[in-house]
Design a protein around this motif. Structure first.
Motif, mmCIF file in Angstrom:
data_model
loop_
_atom_site.group_PDB
_atom_site.id
_atom_site.type_symbol
_atom_site.label_atom_id
_atom_site.label_comp_id
_atom_site.label_asym_id
_atom_site.label_seq_id
_atom_site.Cartn_x
_atom_site.Cartn_y
_atom_site.Cartn_z
ATOM 1 N N MET B 1 0.934 -1.183 0.076
ATOM 2 C CA MET B 1 0.063 -0.113 0.123
ATOM 3 C C MET B 1 0.865 1.226 -0.132
ATOM 4 S SD MET B 1 -2.857 -1.020 2.668
ATOM 5 C CE MET B 1 -1.952 -2.315 3.369
ATOM 6 N N ILE B 2 0.571 2.067 -0.919
ATOM 7 C CA ILE B 2 1.375 3.321 -1.117
ATOM 8 C C ILE B 2 0.612 4.502 -0.879
ATOM 9 C CG2 ILE B 2 3.098 4.578 -2.704
ATOM 10 C CD1 ILE B 2 3.793 1.709 -3.888
ATOM 11 N N ALA B 3 0.880 5.167 0.295
ATOM 12 C CA ALA B 3 0.443 6.454 0.305
ATOM 13 C C ALA B 3 -0.921 6.594 0.360
ATOM 14 C CB ALA B 3 0.924 7.650 -0.707
ATOM 15 N N LEU B 4 -1.721 5.795 1.116
ATOM 16 C CA LEU B 4 -3.070 5.820 1.269
ATOM 17 C C LEU B 4 -3.494 5.925 2.806
ATOM 18 C CD1 LEU B 4 -5.112 2.654 0.324
ATOM 19 C CD2 LEU B 4 -2.580 2.569 0.548
ATOM 20 N N ASN B 7 -9.453 5.007 6.186
ATOM 21 C CA ASN B 7 -10.648 5.576 6.345
ATOM 22 C C ASN B 7 -11.856 4.879 6.428
ATOM 23 O OD1 ASN B 7 -12.715 7.400 5.933
ATOM 24 N ND2 ASN B 7 -12.055 8.378 4.093
ATOM 25 N N LEU B 13 -13.109 -1.097 1.314
ATOM 26 C CA LEU B 13 -11.441 -1.324 0.884
ATOM 27 C C LEU B 13 -10.819 -1.775 2.326
ATOM 28 C CD1 LEU B 13 -9.446 -0.423 -0.749
ATOM 29 C CD2 LEU B 13 -9.147 1.681 0.230
ATOM 30 N N PHE B 51 6.557 7.947 -0.967
ATOM 31 C CA PHE B 51 6.500 7.233 -2.153
ATOM 32 C C PHE B 51 8.076 7.363 -3.022
ATOM 33 C CE2 PHE B 51 4.314 6.886 -6.778
ATOM 34 C CZ PHE B 51 4.707 5.602 -6.746
ATOM 35 N N LYS B 52 8.695 8.533 -2.842
ATOM 36 C CA LYS B 52 9.969 8.648 -3.206
ATOM 37 C C LYS B 52 11.051 7.805 -2.243
ATOM 38 C CE LYS B 52 9.926 13.020 -5.437
ATOM 39 N NZ LYS B 52 10.100 14.549 -5.524
ATOM 40 N N ALA B 55 9.644 3.500 -2.850
ATOM 41 C CA ALA B 55 9.647 2.534 -4.151
ATOM 42 C C ALA B 55 10.727 1.482 -4.069
ATOM 43 C CB ALA B 55 9.671 3.611 -5.366
ATOM 44 N N VAL B 58 10.112 -1.218 -1.562
ATOM 45 C CA VAL B 58 8.710 -2.030 -2.328
ATOM 46 C C VAL B 58 9.272 -2.799 -3.028
ATOM 47 C CG1 VAL B 58 6.985 -2.017 -3.675
ATOM 48 C CG2 VAL B 58 6.928 -0.466 -1.776
ATOM 49 N N LEU B 59 10.187 -2.615 -4.150
ATOM 50 C CA LEU B 59 10.686 -3.522 -5.215
ATOM 51 C C LEU B 59 11.671 -4.526 -4.593
ATOM 52 C CD1 LEU B 59 11.576 -0.579 -7.798
ATOM 53 C CD2 LEU B 59 10.106 -2.778 -8.148
ATOM 54 N N LEU B 62 9.454 -7.141 -2.529
ATOM 55 C CA LEU B 62 8.791 -8.040 -3.663
ATOM 56 C C LEU B 62 9.811 -9.000 -4.503
ATOM 57 C CD1 LEU B 62 6.467 -5.503 -5.456
ATOM 58 C CD2 LEU B 62 5.724 -7.312 -3.907
ATOM 59 N N ALA B 63 11.020 -8.580 -4.473
ATOM 60 C CA ALA B 63 11.940 -9.520 -5.123
ATOM 61 C C ALA B 63 12.362 -10.561 -4.427
ATOM 62 C CB ALA B 63 13.144 -8.429 -5.777
ATOM 63 N N ARG B 66 9.688 -13.083 -4.028
ATOM 64 C CA ARG B 66 9.587 -14.077 -5.244
ATOM 65 C C ARG B 66 10.612 -14.930 -5.017
ATOM 66 N NH1 ARG B 66 4.855 -14.168 -7.483
ATOM 67 N NH2 ARG B 66 4.477 -13.473 -5.060
#
Lengths: 225, 68
Positions: B1-4, B7, B13, B51-52, B55, B58-59, B62-63, B66
């Motif tokens: 989840m990115i920048a939410l 609520n 959601l 986000f900056k 990222a 996050v990558l 995920l890697a 995997r």
């Protein structure tokens, strides 16, 4: 059986902070009313019906005010007219094409690591910055989520609607929309091309015989799924 | 989840997020929002504030996922 078992979900902060966005980063919810009022004074400004009635409340809590105050008190037609300005507003935002915005960098990284075919994206944002970044990387957006197993397109769920989503012609429902607040209509949805999106929206919204409205859930407490 | 931001007005959601059986749930966003998320989904992990800065983590997450 699909192999897209990674979900990446973006919120408003993602479009506020990716960098390399023109003309500038879209506003967060807390600044949305003032941004709309400045851009569309006739519909959203302090002298408009919305502004006179609810400006301070919209500044305080945009979504709650739209849902609790505005929605029950106005017929659906003006509400949809105001939505048109919201769609036009978010259609103005675009990544600058340098590939250096964070959406593009994240997508590039996913592609480099071979993961892009395993991801389903979700976004709460009305803007199309994510899809523009995908377009810049020659990735095809699949809004329908029907082709989850396909490697050829990337599924994107725009959970609260999108500035390029347009309902089918609702002119046949005109009387119902004019007379009813909170009118519920089930109808087909089209996703407009991102190329010249502002122009396409203006053209659609200017149609007289037909009636096209954006699909944005800015007023619903329980948004479409 | 990115920048939410969690609520309560969006149960469509956040209920699925709270009930998620995903093997890993990572969050990029502010500390306060992450604390709100933790109340909904105790397994969430805070990776970064923006986000900056988020990222790359996050990558790599995920890697790593995997590879395992």
């Amino acid at each position: 059986m699909n192999n897209r078992d990674i979900v990446i979900l973006f919120g408003a902060g993602a479009s506020y902070g990716p960098g390399h966005v023109l003309p500038q980063a879209p506003p967060l919810g807390v600044n949305l009313y003032d941004a709309l009022a400045a851009q569309y004074p006739k519909d959203w400004g302090s002298e408009s019906h919305l502004g006179k009635m609810w400006a301070s409340q919209l500044r305080d809590d945009f979504e709650r005010t739209m849902y609790e105050e505005v929605l029950p008190k106005v017929s659906s037609l003006p509400l949809l007219e105001w939505h048109r300005r919201v769609a036009e507003f978010f259609a103005t935002y675009r990544v600058d094409g340098s590939g250096q915005d964070m959406y593009s960098l994240l997508l590039s990284g996913l592609r480099t690591t071979g993961l892009v075919g395993q991801v389903t994206f979700g976004s709460l944002n009305y803007d199309c910055l994510l899809e523009q970044a995908m377009l810049g990387l020659q990735l095809t957006t699949d809004y329908t989520l029907k082709a989850l197993a396909s490697q050829g397109s990337v599924p994107v769920a725009k959970i609260h609607g999108s500035c390029n989503f347009i309902a089918g012609d609702l002119s046949w429902k005109r009387a119902f929309i004019i007379t009813n607040p909170n009118a519920a209509i089930e109808c087909p949805l089209n996703a407009l091309s991102l190329q010249n999106l502002e122009g396409l929206l203006r053209q659609k919204f200017a149609a007289y015989e037909q009636a096209f409205f954006p699909v944005l859930s800015i007023t619903l407490q329980t948004s479409p799924q | 989840m990115i920048a939410l931001r969690p609520n309560p007005r969006d149960p469509h959601l956040w209920n699925p997020v709270a009930q998620s059986q995903a093997s890993q749930i990572v969050y990029v966003g502010g500390e306060d929002d992450f604390e709100a998320l933790k109340k909904l989904q105790g397994r969430a992990i805070h990776l970064a504030a923006t986000f900056k800065t988020g990222a790359a983590p996050v990558l790599s997450t995920l890697a790593k996922l995997r590879r395992n």
